[in-house]
Design a protein around this motif. Structure first.
Motif, mmCIF file in Angstrom:
data_model
loop_
_atom_site.group_PDB
_atom_site.id
_atom_site.type_symbol
_atom_site.label_atom_id
_atom_site.label_comp_id
_atom_site.label_asym_id
_atom_site.label_seq_id
_atom_site.Cartn_x
_atom_site.Cartn_y
_atom_site.Cartn_z
ATOM 1 N N ASN A 126 0.824 -1.218 0.000
ATOM 2 C CA ASN A 126 0.000 0.000 0.000
ATOM 3 C C ASN A 126 0.853 1.261 0.000
ATOM 4 O O ASN A 126 0.510 2.259 -0.651
ATOM 5 C CB ASN A 126 -0.936 0.000 1.209
ATOM 6 C CG ASN A 126 -2.270 -0.674 0.923
ATOM 7 O OD1 ASN A 126 -2.648 -0.856 -0.226
ATOM 8 N ND2 ASN A 126 -2.989 -1.036 1.970
ATOM 9 N N VAL A 127 1.943 1.256 0.762
ATOM 10 C CA VAL A 127 2.837 2.419 0.768
ATOM 11 C C VAL A 127 3.418 2.636 -0.627
ATOM 12 O O VAL A 127 3.490 3.772 -1.132
ATOM 13 C CB VAL A 127 3.967 2.231 1.809
ATOM 14 C CG1 VAL A 127 5.046 3.304 1.628
ATOM 15 C CG2 VAL A 127 3.406 2.302 3.220
ATOM 16 N N ALA A 128 3.827 1.533 -1.274
ATOM 17 C CA ALA A 128 4.359 1.651 -2.630
ATOM 18 C C ALA A 128 3.290 2.214 -3.573
ATOM 19 O O ALA A 128 3.583 3.070 -4.427
ATOM 20 C CB ALA A 128 4.841 0.284 -3.110
ATOM 21 N N SER A 173 4.689 -0.145 -12.667
ATOM 22 C CA SER A 173 5.116 0.916 -11.756
ATOM 23 C C SER A 173 5.288 0.384 -10.341
ATOM 24 O O SER A 173 6.210 0.797 -9.622
ATOM 25 C CB SER A 173 4.101 2.063 -11.761
ATOM 26 O OG SER A 173 3.992 2.643 -13.044
ATOM 27 N N MET A 174 4.434 -0.547 -9.932
ATOM 28 C CA MET A 174 4.533 -1.125 -8.596
ATOM 29 C C MET A 174 5.790 -1.980 -8.462
ATOM 30 O O MET A 174 6.510 -1.913 -7.452
ATOM 31 C CB MET A 174 3.300 -1.969 -8.290
ATOM 32 C CG MET A 174 2.030 -1.170 -8.076
ATOM 33 S SD MET A 174 2.091 -0.190 -6.556
ATOM 34 C CE MET A 174 1.994 -1.481 -5.315
ATOM 35 N N VAL A 175 6.074 -2.791 -9.462
ATOM 36 C CA VAL A 175 7.249 -3.668 -9.406
ATOM 37 C C VAL A 175 8.533 -2.848 -9.311
ATOM 38 O O VAL A 175 9.514 -3.266 -8.680
ATOM 39 C CB VAL A 175 7.272 -4.588 -10.652
ATOM 40 C CG1 VAL A 175 8.583 -5.370 -10.729
ATOM 41 C CG2 VAL A 175 6.083 -5.552 -10.610
ATOM 42 N N ALA A 176 8.536 -1.652 -9.887
ATOM 43 C CA ALA A 176 9.738 -0.818 -9.899
ATOM 44 C C ALA A 176 9.975 -0.083 -8.582
ATOM 45 O O ALA A 176 11.053 0.498 -8.391
ATOM 46 C CB ALA A 176 9.637 0.188 -11.039
ATOM 47 N N ARG A 177 9.027 -0.116 -7.670
ATOM 48 C CA ARG A 177 9.179 0.637 -6.421
ATOM 49 C C ARG A 177 10.218 -0.032 -5.502
ATOM 50 O O ARG A 177 10.214 -1.255 -5.309
ATOM 51 C CB ARG A 177 7.858 0.717 -5.670
ATOM 52 C CG ARG A 177 6.834 1.636 -6.264
ATOM 53 C CD ARG A 177 7.293 3.064 -6.350
ATOM 54 N NE ARG A 177 7.793 3.573 -5.079
ATOM 55 C CZ ARG A 177 8.369 4.773 -4.931
ATOM 56 N NH1 ARG A 177 8.541 5.555 -5.982
ATOM 57 N NH2 ARG A 177 8.787 5.158 -3.746
#
Length: 610
Positions: A126-128, A173-177
């Motif tokens: 969730n933070v990501a 975008s999530m995987v890159a966080r």
């Protein structure tokens, strides 16, 4: 167990649409084969919203909103269609088989059971997601929508508002966080699906929407709410689905700041520090209303749907001692405000204060503040205010008949006996009992209420001296002011006569008994059966027991005037025996009683003849 594909059909069979609409607080009236009322989806004064149970559909001729019970529940409770189906299935007691999915090259198979997720991993996801949404704060669509709603960029940053365009891959975008660097792509994908951030087949339900992060009391981001930028969209808001983290019945928007934001931003930390230091909080309907109030340094929060749960109330009471409800000024808004007020009132303690502030029917908090930018706090303080005990009375008791009836007493007793509807502390129970007496004059059987309010507590003439032109009344006022020890014996035979009660309660008409006779019977109420009281102790005793000061002054002035008029007879009166006084008193009152009763019977006869 019912297959998932059959659940919507079963819901529509088991649940009545009109009953569900009524349960949501919308007033409907039967008109032919349909129910008609004011539309909950737009402001209107003339009913244009109709419900047809035979077809299982609702339709608004004003805003063109239409749908079935599932779409209505989703729209009213700001949830997705899938979540609406789940909640309605629970309401209808429908047991649902686990959903099936169809691989590209194979038959339909049962969806595997969810894996057990570590809470900290879900919070990291969730933070990501919050950083991904905030990372698009420079997107033209996001800038346009916050400008349209007059939200300064700094305020949008403090509340963590975000956006994600529809033409980008959310999962990439999530995987890159960096927060998720320890997770594989598959793990990130499964975690996002678990939290409702992505669909099973890819994509995100939150793309193309204004995103509001939702926090728990600790400040952890546990979910998101997305508002559509397309006003034609049926789902105005969507929320994260129920999960290990997100339970909307236990959360309030903006009650606590997003911890990840204030850790990273000193400006946001200072903004929230000033805001949450306030000991009062406004409860509003919309997230943007919360932000509009915060722009003027006013603390606010909002529920996650149309109703307030007990858990949400406890959260609210824990974070503020003074609660002000500020809902939309239209009828649905005021109905929602009343429901919230009654829910919060039932959970209050002696340390809390609760009020409802009524906006004009053309305003919501956001528009009202925009119309009063120079001094919004003064504008808010100038609104009409309703107290919770007044709303409690209107909702559970209502308007009493005139004169009051046994049915009124039944309603009052039933309302007071329902202790779950008002604060449970002994002091509040005492205050509610006194409130009932003040309004109705009806004595609640509550042990802590040791003294009964006098019958004249609602007497409109209790604030002034009563007319005493009658010579006989003046004589007895003089006699009994000098010898109050005789009041009990003289009044005893007459204290339950109907005209005596009318005197004490202020219902005696001009053709009834002399008004100033009220002094003597009111003194009898205050003194009881005490026959030892003397003139020296009369004043203190009467005032201590609620005898109106104006009446006492009028009685004393009559005594002084009659003493001067009858100086010689006063000496003679003091030596008259009890039997003589009893004879003279009873002869006078018996004659008056007979005359009043005859007039009363004659009046009844005239009514019967008509």
């Amino acid at each position: 167990m019912t297959p998932y594909a059959d659940v919507p059909r079963c819901i529509k069979i088991r649940l009545s649409l009109s009953t569900h609409v009524l349960a949501a607080g919308i007033e409907l009236k039967k008109r032919g084969a349909e129910w008609v009322g004011l539309c909950p989806f737009h402001d209107e004064n003339t009913p244009s919203f109709s419900v047809n149970d035979t077809k299982g559909l609702y339709f608004c001729r004003g805003c063109r909103a239409t749908g079935d019970i599932i779409e209505f529940h989703a729209a009213m409770n700001l949830v997705s269609t899938g979540q609406a189906i789940k909640e309605l299935a629970d309401l209808a007691d429908i047991k649902v088989e686990p959903r099936q999915y169809t691989p590209r090259n194979g038959p339909a198979v049962r969806r595997p059971q969810r894996q057990a997720w570590d809470r900290s991993v879900l919070l990291d996801i969730n933070v990501a997601a919050q950083y991904v949404f905030r990372g698009k704060a420079e997107h033209p669509d996001f800038i346009s929508v916050i400008e349209e709603r007059h939200i300064p960029p700094a305020l949008a940053a403090a509340f963590g508002l975000g956006y994600f365009p529809t033409n980008l891959a959310f999962l990439d975008s999530m995987v890159a966080r960096p927060e998720l660097s320890d997770l594989s792509r598959d793990q990130v994908s499964l975690g996002c699906a678990e939290l409702g951030l992505t669909y099973t087949g890819g994509g995100s339900p939150f793309t193309g929407r204004l995103i509001f992060p939702i926090t728990d009391p600790s400040g952890a981001i546990v979910g998101f709410s997305g508002r559509t930028l397309d006003e034609a969209s049926k789902a105005k808001y969507i929320n994260s689905p129920e999960s290990e983290l997100f339970d909307k019945s236990r959360l309030l928007y903006a009650l606590t700041p997003p911890r990840a934001l204030i850790t990273a931003s000193p400006e946001a930390r200072e903004f929230w520090r000033t805001l949450i230091a306030q000991d009062e909080i406004y409860v509003v309907e919309g997230y943007t209303d919360v932000i509009a109030l915060a722009a003027f340094g006013i603390r606010a929060c909002a529920g996650m749907g149309t109703g307030f749960s007990s858990h949400q109330v406890q959260l609210l009471l824990k974070h503020a001692r003074r609660i002000r409800c500020l809902y939309d000024g239209d009828r649905p808004g005021q109905q929602a405000a009343q429901r919230t007020m009654l829910t919060v009132f039932a959970e209050m303690t002696d340390d809390h204060r609760l009020t409802a502030h009524l906006l004009p029917d053309t305003h919501d908090p956001d528009s009202f503040l925009a119309a009063n930018p120079d001094d919004p706090k003064a504008a808010l303080s100038g609104l009409h205010v309703r107290q919770p005990e007044s709303l409690w009375w209107d909702h559970y008791v209502g308007k009493l008949s005139t004169p009051s009836s046994l049915a009124d007493q039944v309603v009052i007793e039933r309302a007071y006996a329902n202790r779950d509807t008002y604060p449970k502390t002994p002091l509040w129970q005492l205050m509610i009992a006194r409130r009932i007496q003040q309004i109705s004059g009806y004595l609640i059987r509550y042990p802590a209420l040791q003294t009964q309010l006098p019958p004249w507590s609602l007497h409109r003439l209790a604030r002034q001296a009563l007319s005493n032109e009658d010579a006989i009344v003046r004589l007895w006022l003089h006699r009994l002011y000098a010898r109050p020890d005789r009041i009990a014996a003289l009044c005893a035979p007459y204290r339950r006569r109907w005209w005596a009660n009318d005197l004490l309660t202020g219902r005696a008409g001009a053709d009834g008994p002399p008004a100033a006779l009220t002094y003597i019977f009111a003194a009898n109420v205050c003194l009881g059966d005490d026959d030892s009281i003397d003139q020296a102790g009369l004043v203190d005793r009467l005032l201590k027991n609620g005898f109106p000061a104006r009446w006492l002054m009028g009685w004393a002035s009559t005594f002084t005037a009659v003493t001067a008029e009858r100086a010689e007879e006063h000496e003679a009166d003091s030596g008259v025996g009890d039997r003589t006084w009893q004879f003279e008193w009873s002869t006078w009152l018996d004659s008056m009683d007979e005359s009043l009763c005859n007039r009363f019977k004659a009046a009844l006869t005239r009514l019967d003849n008509h």
